[in-house]
Design a protein around this motif. Structure first.
Motif, PDB file in Angstrom:
ATOM      1  N   LYS A   3       0.744  -1.058  -0.034  1.00  0.00           N
ATOM      2  CA  LYS A   3       0.023   0.137   0.164  1.00  0.00           C
ATOM      3  C   LYS A   3       0.861   1.159   0.004  1.00  0.00           C
ATOM      4  O   LYS A   3       0.759   2.321  -0.806  1.00  0.00           O
ATOM      5  CB  LYS A   3      -0.950   0.015   1.255  1.00  0.00           C
ATOM      6  CG  LYS A   3      -2.224  -0.921   1.095  1.00  0.00           C
ATOM      7  CD  LYS A   3      -3.188  -0.575   2.227  1.00  0.00           C
ATOM      8  CE  LYS A   3      -2.748  -1.049   3.572  1.00  0.00           C
ATOM      9  NZ  LYS A   3      -3.625  -0.718   4.708  1.00  0.00           N
ATOM     10  N   ILE A   4       1.689   1.155   0.858  1.00  0.00           N
ATOM     11  CA  ILE A   4       2.600   2.624   0.937  1.00  0.00           C
ATOM     12  C   ILE A   4       3.366   2.748  -0.348  1.00  0.00           C
ATOM     13  O   ILE A   4       3.660   3.894  -1.000  1.00  0.00           O
ATOM     14  CB  ILE A   4       3.678   2.360   1.997  1.00  0.00           C
ATOM     15  CG1 ILE A   4       2.821   2.304   3.492  1.00  0.00           C
ATOM     16  CG2 ILE A   4       4.805   3.507   2.012  1.00  0.00           C
ATOM     17  CD1 ILE A   4       3.875   1.901   4.562  1.00  0.00           C
ATOM     18  N   THR A   5       3.833   1.616  -0.799  1.00  0.00           N
ATOM     19  CA  THR A   5       4.838   1.784  -2.146  1.00  0.00           C
ATOM     20  C   THR A   5       3.799   2.363  -3.243  1.00  0.00           C
ATOM     21  O   THR A   5       4.072   3.203  -3.882  1.00  0.00           O
ATOM     22  CB  THR A   5       5.406   0.251  -2.636  1.00  0.00           C
ATOM     23  OG1 THR A   5       6.018   0.061  -1.469  1.00  0.00           O
ATOM     24  CG2 THR A   5       6.092   0.522  -4.021  1.00  0.00           C
ATOM     25  N   LEU A   6       2.714   1.663  -3.485  1.00  0.00           N
ATOM     26  CA  LEU A   6       1.560   1.814  -4.386  1.00  0.00           C
ATOM     27  C   LEU A   6       1.129   3.324  -4.361  1.00  0.00           C
ATOM     28  O   LEU A   6       1.383   4.274  -5.397  1.00  0.00           O
ATOM     29  CB  LEU A   6       0.478   0.977  -4.457  1.00  0.00           C
ATOM     30  CG  LEU A   6      -0.427   1.024  -5.636  1.00  0.00           C
ATOM     31  CD1 LEU A   6       0.357   0.851  -7.207  1.00  0.00           C
ATOM     32  CD2 LEU A   6      -1.349  -0.145  -5.536  1.00  0.00           C
ATOM     33  N   VAL A   7       0.630   3.601  -3.008  1.00  0.00           N
ATOM     34  CA  VAL A   7       0.106   4.974  -2.919  1.00  0.00           C
ATOM     35  C   VAL A   7       0.997   6.081  -2.841  1.00  0.00           C
ATOM     36  O   VAL A   7       0.833   7.208  -3.780  1.00  0.00           O
ATOM     37  CB  VAL A   7      -0.829   5.019  -1.561  1.00  0.00           C
ATOM     38  CG1 VAL A   7      -1.271   6.319  -1.209  1.00  0.00           C
ATOM     39  CG2 VAL A   7      -1.915   3.923  -1.754  1.00  0.00           C
ATOM     40  N   GLY A   8       2.138   5.865  -2.392  1.00  0.00           N
ATOM     41  CA  GLY A   8       3.312   6.768  -2.200  1.00  0.00           C
ATOM     42  C   GLY A   8       3.811   7.028  -3.641  1.00  0.00           C
ATOM     43  O   GLY A   8       4.129   8.212  -4.137  1.00  0.00           O
ATOM     44  N   GLY A   9       4.071   5.864  -4.417  1.00  0.00           N
ATOM     45  CA  GLY A   9       4.462   6.209  -6.000  1.00  0.00           C
ATOM     46  C   GLY A   9       3.574   6.783  -6.668  1.00  0.00           C
ATOM     47  O   GLY A   9       3.600   7.812  -7.493  1.00  0.00           O
ATOM     48  N   LEU A  10       2.062   6.694  -6.463  1.00  0.00           N
ATOM     49  CA  LEU A  10       1.237   7.414  -7.378  1.00  0.00           C
ATOM     50  C   LEU A  10       1.039   8.791  -6.914  1.00  0.00           C
ATOM     51  O   LEU A  10       0.787   9.724  -7.665  1.00  0.00           O
ATOM     52  CB  LEU A  10      -0.081   6.777  -7.198  1.00  0.00           C
ATOM     53  CG  LEU A  10      -1.167   6.934  -8.079  1.00  0.00           C
ATOM     54  CD1 LEU A  10      -0.828   6.940  -9.577  1.00  0.00           C
ATOM     55  CD2 LEU A  10      -2.511   6.431  -7.898  1.00  0.00           C
TER      56      LEU A  10
END
Length: 377
Positions: free
Chosen positions: A153-160
């Protein structure tokens, strides 16, 4: 020992009773990711729909708070009225968005597992405060899965989020150059679009998490073969208890049946095995009704009661067998036996008249007409 251990492995799917008990205890599949997505998406859609109204409401509240008359500042009564008016404007402005978020917060968990209120889930449990149980949960496979989901979640949301900031960088930098009203409306649009994009990212995680939670719940409720057998015994009753219950039921039914024998008009028997008790009352039924039937000892008991109450007993083996096999207690005799029974009743009547000296002795019945489909050897 190996075979015993193998038999205790939980390889069987949960029974309906196990699922029902789990639901009563509040144990249903739930997905936090689905709830998070529902709330975030509702919030972003709410901002998109109500954003302009909220911005106007907040802007009006700010105008009212920055344009207070000098006299009102020093009047405590006016300040209280002013504060209440400002709070009312803010509440009314945010009410549609808050209502939508409340609906999403309730509907999100219901999307998986449905509505379920279980008082047992609120009861305190020792394993919830046990340090050992806590450590076990901390290093369990479920905790590892939750950790992987959090990192994802952190990776996906942060990257987006980084991509969105880069994409909207120019629009964000031009906000100070716009008028206050335009800047507020424009910023609300930017926030709404960004929130929709970030919420869509949580949808990907929810799509993965929902099947996983269903699988985990089904796996947790799996049963061993022995557990299924024990549940069946608990639900259906132990075989020996069921046999005892059936025996008691049969005894009670037999006593009721024997209690009806004195009301019979005639007992038709096969002298050694079968006895059936018949009663005919034109006011009650159009055909004779069987009050009792039995074989061997029960048949002998029926004959004993008949002798005690002076009920005529007629030996007619084929007819007795036919009535026994084709009629249930309390039912009318089959239509195919009407002629044979009519002959029996006529014979009994003539015999009664003969015994009272009012007529000649009746002739033996001989063979009585019994249809082939109603005959039993």
């Amino acid at each position: 020992m190996a075979e015993e251990d193998s038999s205790q492995e939980k390889t069987e799917e949960a029974t309906p009773r196990r699922l029902e008990k789990a639901r009563e205890e509040g144990d249903v599949p739930r997905s936090r990711e689905l709830s998070t997505f529902a709330v975030l998406m509702a919030g972003t859609v709410g901002l998109w729909i109500f954003g302009a109204d909220i911005s106007h409401s907040l802007m009006q509240t700010m105008r009212d708070n920055f344009s207070i008359e000098r006299a009102a500042i020093y009047d405590t009564n006016q300040m209280a009225i002013h504060l209440a008016s400002a709070a009312e404007e803010v509440v009314l402005g945010l009410a549609p968005l808050m209502a939508l978020l409340l609906f999403a917060a309730i509907a999100g968990p219901l999307g998986l597992g449905g509505w379920n209120f279980a008082g047992k889930a609120l009861m305190p449990k020792a394993n919830r405060i046990s340090p050992l149980a806590g450590l076990k949960r901390m290093f369990s496979m479920r905790s590892m899965v939750e950790l992987v989901k959090s990192i994802l979640k952190i990776t996906l949301v942060g990257g987006l989020a980084v991509l969105i900031m880069d994409w909207m960088q120019l629009e964000i930098l031009t906000l100070p150059m716009e008028s206050l009203e335009q800047s507020i409306e424009h910023s609300m649009v930017i926030i709404a679009l960004s929130a929709i994009a970030l919420s869509s990212a949580t949808l990907i995680i929810a799509i993965i998490d929902v099947p996983y939670q269903i699988y985990e719940h089904a796996k947790k409720l799996k049963m061993s073969s022995q557990e299924i057998k024990d549940e069946f015994k608990e639900t259906e009753g132990k075989p020996e208890v069921k046999r005892k219950v059936r025996q008691l039921q049969m005894e009670m039914a037999n006593r009721r049946m024997m209690g009806d024998v004195p009301d019979a008009d005639v007992i038709i028997t096969n002298p050694t095995h079968f006895s059936v008790a018949l009663k005919y009352d034109p006011k009650i039924s159009s055909a004779p009704i069987m009050l009792a039937k039995g074989v061997d000892q029960t048949a002998m008991k029926i004959r004993e009661i008949a002798n005690e109450y002076d009920i005529p007993i007629l030996e007619a083996p084929p007819l007795a067998r036919s009535i026994y096999y084709n009629t249930e207690i309390g039912d009318e005799i089959p239509e195919g036996l009407y002629v044979a029974i009519a002959q029996v009743l006529a014979y009994i009547f003539q015999l009664d008249q003969y015994m009272k000296g009012r007529g000649p002795k009746p002739k033996d019945l001989g063979d009585m007409p019994i249809p082939d489909d109603l005959q039993h050897d």
